[in-house]
Design an enzyme around this catalytic site. Structure first.
Site, PDB file in Angstrom:
ATOM      1  N   SER A 162       0.831  -1.198   0.000  1.00 31.58           N
ATOM      2  CA  SER A 162       0.000   0.000   0.000  1.00 31.58           C
ATOM      3  C   SER A 162       0.872   1.258   0.000  1.00 31.58           C
ATOM      4  CB  SER A 162      -0.951  -0.050   1.200  1.00 31.58           C
ATOM      5  OG  SER A 162      -1.942   0.942   1.114  1.00 31.58           O
ATOM      6  N   ASP A 220      -9.458  -5.097  -4.839  1.00 30.66           N
ATOM      7  CA  ASP A 220      -8.861  -4.120  -3.930  1.00 30.66           C
ATOM      8  C   ASP A 220      -9.710  -2.851  -3.950  1.00 30.66           C
ATOM      9  OD1 ASP A 220      -7.253  -2.211  -2.624  1.00 30.66           O
ATOM     10  OD2 ASP A 220      -5.420  -3.231  -3.239  1.00 30.66           O
ATOM     11  N   HIS A 276      -7.619  -5.556  -0.201  1.00 28.62           N
ATOM     12  CA  HIS A 276      -6.394  -4.763  -0.103  1.00 28.62           C
ATOM     13  C   HIS A 276      -5.348  -5.388   0.797  1.00 28.62           C
ATOM     14  CE1 HIS A 276      -3.959  -1.171  -0.327  1.00 28.62           C
ATOM     15  NE2 HIS A 276      -3.989  -1.016   0.987  1.00 28.62           N
TER      16      HIS A 276
END
Length: 325
Positions: A174, A261, A300
């Site tokens: 991320s 995601d 995610h």
């Protein structure tokens, strides 16, 4: 990665660097009470050691050093005072080392991160994970893009000072993909490139993320969107322009992204892969993109649940690095 901001906060956001930092890093939320980072057994994480390492003179980083599974039984139990030295010596045993750069929100102890550490530990990799400045038990100073990148480079230098010839892989997730990519660019430009870079759920830049995220969709229809959100971040040096930084990364690159995601759109990971693939003259051995079907609902944070993940990582490293695997 994007926090919801009400319209009446636009002016505060534009004028306050602290608000902009919180928007990107979100480093002061998610922990209801102080956490003892030395007691890792409560996470069912065994074979780990908690230590603190200087990034700069006045900045200490909280760090977990996690042993490969096969070394856990060898941990000395007779002298607690020597344990830190013993752990440090193991970094030079030629097993691969993964430096994990986490995303925003609170700490290295977040459950989905611990799940990934365990996967890598069971692959018999050393895992080094840390909290950037301003996060968790690291020095409480406001983070910045340059600051967290400096913290990452400091961790890499520390690992290399103790790891001899062990291969080093950097894994970013991320927001950590932007941090890891920029740090790796700096290293590669100094001929100190790591052995591989692994990016999980990466974005191309903060600007692209803002223009793609579901959470900013209600605001993007307004003509003031860029002026109120994108430009202030650029002026404050919070760009994390991975699509630019990645062009200077010369080590093998593996990108992992789930189709479902909801935080960093899959399209941004795919776009980043295409940029690198074309810049490397279609060298498929040095850059690879792996898609995780939306039916698995990894989203995610939970690619670590994929049973094939160890095989994917090992095969990529064997093909592109072929060292100590």
């Amino acid at each position: 990665m994007i926090t919801y901001f009400k319209l009446n906060r636009r002016r505060t956001f534009r004028s306050s660097s602290s608000v902009q930092n919180h928007f990107v890093f979100q480093n002061d939320g998610g922990q209801e009470r102080p956490m003892d980072f030395s007691y890792m057994e409560k996470f069912e994480l065994f074979g780990a050691y908690n230590r603190y390492i200087h990034s700069e003179v006045d900045v200490l980083l909280g760090v977990w050093q996690i042993l490969p599974h096969d070394l856990i039984s060898e941990i000395p139990v007779d002298d607690e005072s020597k344990k830190g030295t013993w752990f440090l010596q193991q970094l030079g045993d030629d097993r691969p080392i993964v430096l994990y750069c986490h995303g925003n929100k609170p700490s290295r102890a977040t459950p989905h991160r611990v799940m990934l550490y365990k996967v890598l530990q069971n692959m018999n990799f050393h895992v080094i994970t840390f909290d950037y400045r301003g996060f968790a038990d690291s020095t409480d100073v406001e983070p910045s893009e340059n600051g967290v990148v400096q913290d990452t480079i400091a961790m890499i230098n520390w690992i290399r000072a103790h790891s001899k010839s062990s291969p080093l892989y950097i894994w970013g997730h991320s927001l950590g993909t932007g941090i890891a990519s920029k740090a790796t660019r700096i290293l590669c430009e100094s001929n100190l490139c790591p052995d591989a870079l692994i990016l999980q759920s990466p974005f191309t830049s903060i600007k692209d993320e803002l223009h793609s995220s579901r959470k900013t969709l209600p605001f993007r229809i307004f003509p003031w969107f860029d002026a109120m959100f994108v430009q202030p971040l650029n002026e404050h040096g919070l760009t994390f322009d991975t699509k630019e930084n990645i062009l200077y990364v010369t080590c093998p690159l593996l990108i992992l992204h789930a189709e479902d995601d909801a935080v960093v759109p899959y399209s941004l990971g795919k776009k980043l892969f295409q940029i690198v693939f074309e810049s490397r003259n279609s060298d498929s051995k040095s850059v690879k993109f792996v898609t995780f079907d939306k039916k698995f609902k990894y989203g995610h944070n939970y690619i670590c649940r994929a049973p094939e993940l160890p095989i994917i990582v090992r095969e990529f490293l064997r093909e592109s690095v072929a060292k100590n695997l």
